[in-house]
Design an enzyme around this catalytic site. Structure first.
Site, PDB file in Angstrom:
ATOM      1  N   SER A 119      54.390 -11.403 100.590  1.00 43.98           N
ATOM      2  CA  SER A 119      55.403 -10.351 100.666  1.00 43.98           C
ATOM      3  C   SER A 119      56.289 -10.549 101.898  1.00 43.98           C
ATOM      4  O   SER A 119      56.907 -11.600 102.053  1.00 43.98           O
ATOM      5  CB  SER A 119      54.716  -8.976 100.655  1.00 43.98           C
ATOM      6  OG  SER A 119      55.626  -7.939 100.438  1.00 43.98           O
ATOM      7  N   ASP A 173      55.318  -7.128  89.300  1.00 47.08           N
ATOM      8  CA  ASP A 173      55.466  -6.706  90.696  1.00 47.08           C
ATOM      9  C   ASP A 173      56.443  -5.528  90.784  1.00 47.08           C
ATOM     10  O   ASP A 173      57.615  -5.650  90.421  1.00 47.08           O
ATOM     11  CB  ASP A 173      55.966  -7.875  91.543  1.00 47.08           C
ATOM     12  CG  ASP A 173      55.766  -7.652  93.031  1.00 47.08           C
ATOM     13  OD1 ASP A 173      55.918  -6.500  93.484  1.00 47.08           O
ATOM     14  OD2 ASP A 173      55.472  -8.628  93.748  1.00 47.08           O
ATOM     15  N   HIS A 204      51.916  -6.258  92.707  1.00 46.69           N
ATOM     16  CA  HIS A 204      52.143  -6.811  94.046  1.00 46.69           C
ATOM     17  C   HIS A 204      50.786  -7.056  94.692  1.00 46.69           C
ATOM     18  O   HIS A 204      50.321  -6.269  95.521  1.00 46.69           O
ATOM     19  CB  HIS A 204      52.988  -5.831  94.863  1.00 46.69           C
ATOM     20  CG  HIS A 204      53.606  -6.440  96.085  1.00 46.69           C
ATOM     21  ND1 HIS A 204      54.485  -7.507  96.032  1.00 46.69           N
ATOM     22  CD2 HIS A 204      53.476  -6.128  97.398  1.00 46.69           C
ATOM     23  CE1 HIS A 204      54.881  -7.805  97.254  1.00 46.69           C
ATOM     24  NE2 HIS A 204      54.274  -6.991  98.097  1.00 46.69           N
TER      25      HIS A 204
END
Length: 225
Positions: A119, A173, A204
């Site tokens: 991320s 996601d 995610h």
């Protein structure tokens, strides 16, 4: 800025380290969030790879109403074109460069160092790796995007123009849209970077199959016997 050494979790191999993976966590997490992945990788018992999981500094995050949390840079909005605070990205780049230099000083060349991240950490790892002036062993970008959204970073490094990039993303996601990862992948491919792209049936997060794929990629990049 003066680069203050980052606190981190370091996992040493059984043999003297000859390679290193520097792995950056996501927003609001810490190095402790990803350090348990090392035994899950199932690397050979006598590998010589040091894993470093640094903790991002604590700072207010605009998107979260200014709440103070560990963050590699401020996130200003959900809009991909205005999400990453570039001043913070550049400051984190300096911090990562300092981590690389520490390993160089311990005898590990940059060519045996992989920058990895999830991320927000993946954003910084990809940005730093693409610009790093010395050859790296690889760049691992998990569930992330480019801070410039629809453009590669400025001052791309010729030394890393053919460095292998592993780009993995979740089909579902809901934090970093799949389209954001695909946009980065398209830009990398257009510049002929050797990038491996794969998606997984996940949000995610990290998928068990993804962990196996990461392990295989690390073994190939670092010549782990």
């Amino acid at each position: 800025m003066s680069a203050v050494p980052l606190e981190r979790i370091t996992i040493e191999p059984n043999l003297p380290a000859t390679a290193c993976v520097i792995w950056l966590h996501g927003l609001g997490d810490s190095g402790a969030g990803f350090s348990p992945i090392v035994p899950e990788l199932g690397l050979p018992k006598n590998h010589s790879v040091r894993f470093i999981f640094p903790h991002a500094p604590e700072q207010p995050v605009t998107l979260n109403q200014g709440y103070v949390m560990r963050s590699w840079y401020d996130i200003k909005s959900m809009d991909l074109h205005n999400r990453a605070d570039m001043k913070g990205v550049l400051e984190s780049e300096i911090r990562v460069k300092t981590l690389i230099k520490e390993q160089n000083d311990k005898g590990i060349p940059s060519s045996n160092i992989i920058l990895a991240g999830f991320s927000q950490g993946g954003v910084v790892s990809m940005f730093t790796g693409l610009r790093y002036p010395e050859k790296l062993a690889g760049i691992m970008a998990l569930s992330c995007y480019l801070p410039n959204a629809d453009a590669l970073p400025e001052q791309l490094s010729a030394a890393n123009s053919d460095t292998n990039i592993l780009q993995l993303h979740g089909d579902n996601d809901d934090v970093v849209p799949l389209s954001a990862g695909k946009m980065a992948n398209k830009l990398l491919n257009e510049q002929n970077y050797p990038v491996m792209w794969k998606t997984y049936p996940m949000a995610h997060s990290v998928h068990p199959t993804e962990i196996r794929d990461i392990a295989s990629w690390l073994v190939a990049r670092l010549n782990i016997a």
